[in-house]
Design an enzyme around this catalytic site. Structure first.
Site, PDB file in Angstrom:
ATOM      1  NE  ARG A  36      78.945 -23.631  89.166  1.00 38.55           N
ATOM      2  CZ  ARG A  36      78.063 -22.668  88.998  1.00 38.55           C
ATOM      3  NH1 ARG A  36      76.771 -22.928  89.093  1.00 38.55           N
ATOM      4  NH2 ARG A  36      78.457 -21.453  88.741  1.00 38.55           N
ATOM      5  CE  LYS A 209      73.145  -2.510  82.710  1.00 35.17           C
ATOM      6  NZ  LYS A 209      72.284  -3.059  83.763  1.00 35.17           N
ATOM      7  N   GLY A 372      81.381 -14.990  84.890  1.00 36.50           N
ATOM      8  CA  GLY A 372      80.832 -15.959  83.941  1.00 36.50           C
ATOM      9  C   GLY A 372      81.223 -15.695  82.494  1.00 36.50           C
ATOM     10  N   GLY A 395      79.789 -13.612  90.975  1.00 36.93           N
ATOM     11  CA  GLY A 395      79.472 -12.561  91.955  1.00 36.93           C
ATOM     12  C   GLY A 395      80.517 -12.487  93.048  1.00 36.93           C
TER      13      GLY A 395
HETATM   14  P1  AMP Z   1      79.299  -8.332  81.974  1.00 42.79           P
HETATM   15  O1  AMP Z   1      78.314  -9.357  82.456  1.00 42.79           O
HETATM   16  O2  AMP Z   1      79.101  -6.977  82.550  1.00 42.79           O
HETATM   17  O3  AMP Z   1      80.724  -8.818  82.044  1.00 42.79           O
HETATM   18  O4  AMP Z   1      78.932  -8.118  80.449  1.00 42.79           O
HETATM   19  C1  AMP Z   1      79.124  -9.104  79.480  1.00 42.79           C
HETATM   20  C2  AMP Z   1      78.314  -8.718  78.277  1.00 42.79           C
HETATM   21  O5  AMP Z   1      78.777  -7.473  77.779  1.00 42.79           O
HETATM   22  C3  AMP Z   1      78.446  -9.721  77.165  1.00 42.79           C
HETATM   23  O6  AMP Z   1      77.189 -10.325  76.933  1.00 42.79           O
HETATM   24  C4  AMP Z   1      78.863  -8.873  75.971  1.00 42.79           C
HETATM   25  O7  AMP Z   1      78.171  -9.195  74.792  1.00 42.79           O
HETATM   26  C5  AMP Z   1      78.484  -7.461  76.402  1.00 42.79           C
HETATM   27  N1  AMP Z   1      79.270  -6.451  75.690  1.00 42.79           N
HETATM   28  C6  AMP Z   1      80.601  -6.363  75.589  1.00 42.79           C
HETATM   29  N2  AMP Z   1      80.939  -5.356  74.769  1.00 42.79           N
HETATM   30  C7  AMP Z   1      79.794  -4.790  74.344  1.00 42.79           C
HETATM   31  C8  AMP Z   1      79.491  -3.703  73.481  1.00 42.79           C
HETATM   32  N3  AMP Z   1      80.459  -3.006  72.887  1.00 42.79           N
HETATM   33  N4  AMP Z   1      78.189  -3.393  73.273  1.00 42.79           N
HETATM   34  C9  AMP Z   1      77.223  -4.101  73.878  1.00 42.79           C
HETATM   35  N5  AMP Z   1      77.448  -5.145  74.708  1.00 42.79           N
HETATM   36  C10 AMP Z   1      78.717  -5.479  74.939  1.00 42.79           C
END
Ligand code: AMP
Length: 416
Positions: A36, A209, A372, A395
């Site tokens: 950064r 999520k 990230g 974000g």
């Molecule tokens: P996000 O910050 O919402 O982009 O989520 C990223 C996280 O989602 C990472 O740490 C991944 O390990 C997790 N992730 C992706 N696919 C799965 C899955 N099938 N089950 C559980 N966690 C997941």
């Protein structure tokens, strides 16, 4: 269109630059990744060439309005000085103290001053000394900061989705303001891919999520031709269609919403692709991101996940299906991994798609990766240099994709 650095007169002026120096430090306060800091050098060098006196303002960590010595920007001033091979002045204590103001007032053309962590002041984040929301206090702080310079340059994309003193507040108290080179690049790629996409426009969304990305999906449904959904998010969509998802991470309170989004996609003629097979496991160590020795890993034959198993990556048939779309896409926006990519055995879907996105880019597509974990994923695939643009603000880039106004950008003046 917002004003950019080259639109404003900075020659010989005292220029306040908001930078993103929120870098990781180890327990000895050594910087473990200076990317950064390195990224701000083009804007600083341009200002030096224009004989400006440069006052850098930044935050580090979450000191929550108090002075926390471990979160001082002192180590950053030293590293910046090494990188530039120039002295960088630093005043300890308080960014608007009489000492800081004196250092700013006596700063000459071609000199650089870094002020102390803005977030040592609660006013930076819009609060007063009692921790209550207080816009008047925020404005007063913004005015004090602004008084130290003449013009303002916003180059910290990671904070522009916040309405803070050094993002939205400061602009009205300076003579002129503009986006620095880093913010300009973010606006160009994120903005152009959303506003003037070359078709086929594909969005790949993954991650943990659905709830984090509802607004992104809703906004993108009005813009894209195809959406690929992977990661744990996919299971909420599949379950909403009555598909068995075993013990996969599902947001049961979002099933109706997932169903609605699928209907909306159909109405808007957006192709909505969910995985058609999965890599599954009967237990996983989420804390250490490891596969327990006594666990069983399998590949399903279709989208159905048997009882006692959870989906952890997209399967080979899904990769095949998705790859056809990626190859024909001309604009690709990607946010979120397609599986638990931190575990090598479950990173194949993400890595394979990342390679295909890189190939599509080499064949003329514009690709933008944000957030990230998505950035970590394209790095793991070794293709980060082959993507058109990697967004630096997790974000902020997500809020951009949601179609929200970013306060730190909105505050900047428009081009004449
Ligand atoms: P996000 O910050 O919402 O982009 O989520 C990223 C996280 O989602 C990472 O740490 C991944 O390990 C997790 N992730 C992706 N696919 C799965 C899955 N099938 N089950 C559980 N966690 C997941």
């Amino acid at each position: 269109m917002k004003k950019i650095l080259k639109d404003i007169n900075v020659k010989g002026k005292k220029v306040l630059v908001r930078v993103d120096y929120n870098v990781p430090l180890d327990s000895n306060l050594e910087i473990t990744n200076d990317k950064r800091i390195v990224a701000t050098i083009p804007t600083i060098q341009y200002l030096l060439k224009e004989n400006a006196a440069i006052i850098l303002i930044a935050h580090l960590g979450r000191p929550k309005g108090k002075v926390v010595s471990e979160m001082s920007l002192k180590p950053i001033s030293l590293r910046l000085s090494e990188l530039l091979r120039l002295p960088v002045k630093f005043v300890s204590g308080d960014c608007i103290s009489p000492e800081s103001k004196k250092a700013a007032a006596t700063l000459k053309s071609g000199e650089i001053l870094l002020l102390e962590n803005l977030r040592f002041h609660p006013e930076e984040e819009g609060k007063n000394a009692s921790g209550e929301k207080d816009k008047v206090a925020m404005d007063a702080f913004a005015k004090e900061l602004a008084s130290m310079g003449e013009v303002f340059v916003q180059d910290a994309f990671g904070t522009v989705h916040r309405s803070h003193a050094s993002t939205a507040g400061i602009v009205k108290y300076v003579k002129d303001a503009a986006a620095g080179f880093l913010v300009e690049k973010e606006l160009k790629f994120l903005g152009e891919s959303l506003e003037k996409p070359v078709k086929t426009f594909l969005s790949i969304l993954g991650g943990a999520k659905v709830s984090d990305k509802i607004n992104v999906i809703e906004n993108l449904l009005n813009k894209v031709d195809v959406i690929i959904i992977g990661g744990a998010m996919a299971y909420t969509f599949l379950k909403s269609q009555g598909v068995n998802t075993g013990t996969s991470l599902v947001e049961n309170d979002k099933l109706d919403l997932a169903n609605e989004l699928l209907k909306e996609a159909k109405e808007k003629k957006v192709e909505f692709l969910l995985p058609i097979d999965h890599i599954i496991i009967n237990k996983v160590d989420f804390v250490n991101k490891q596969i327990p020795k006594d666990s069983e890993v399998k590949t399903t034959i279709d989208e159905v996940i048997p009882e006692g198993f959870m989906g952890v990556d997209v399967g080979p048939k899904s990769i095949e299906k998705f790859s056809k779309v990626v190859k024909s896409a001309k604009t690709i926006v990607w946010n979120g991994p397609l599986g638990i990519f931190e575990i090598d055995e479950f990173s194949k879907g993400t890595v394979e798609i990342a390679k295909l996105v890189a190939e599509a880019t080499e064949n003329g597509a514009i690709s933008v990766v944000g957030g990230g974990d998505s950035v970590a994923a394209v790095k793991k695939a070794g293709v980060d240099k082959r993507i058109s643009h990697i967004s630096t603000g997790g974000g902020a880039s997500l809020e951009f994709l949601e179609g929200k106004e970013l306060p730190g950008i909105a505050a900047l003046p428009d081009k004449k």
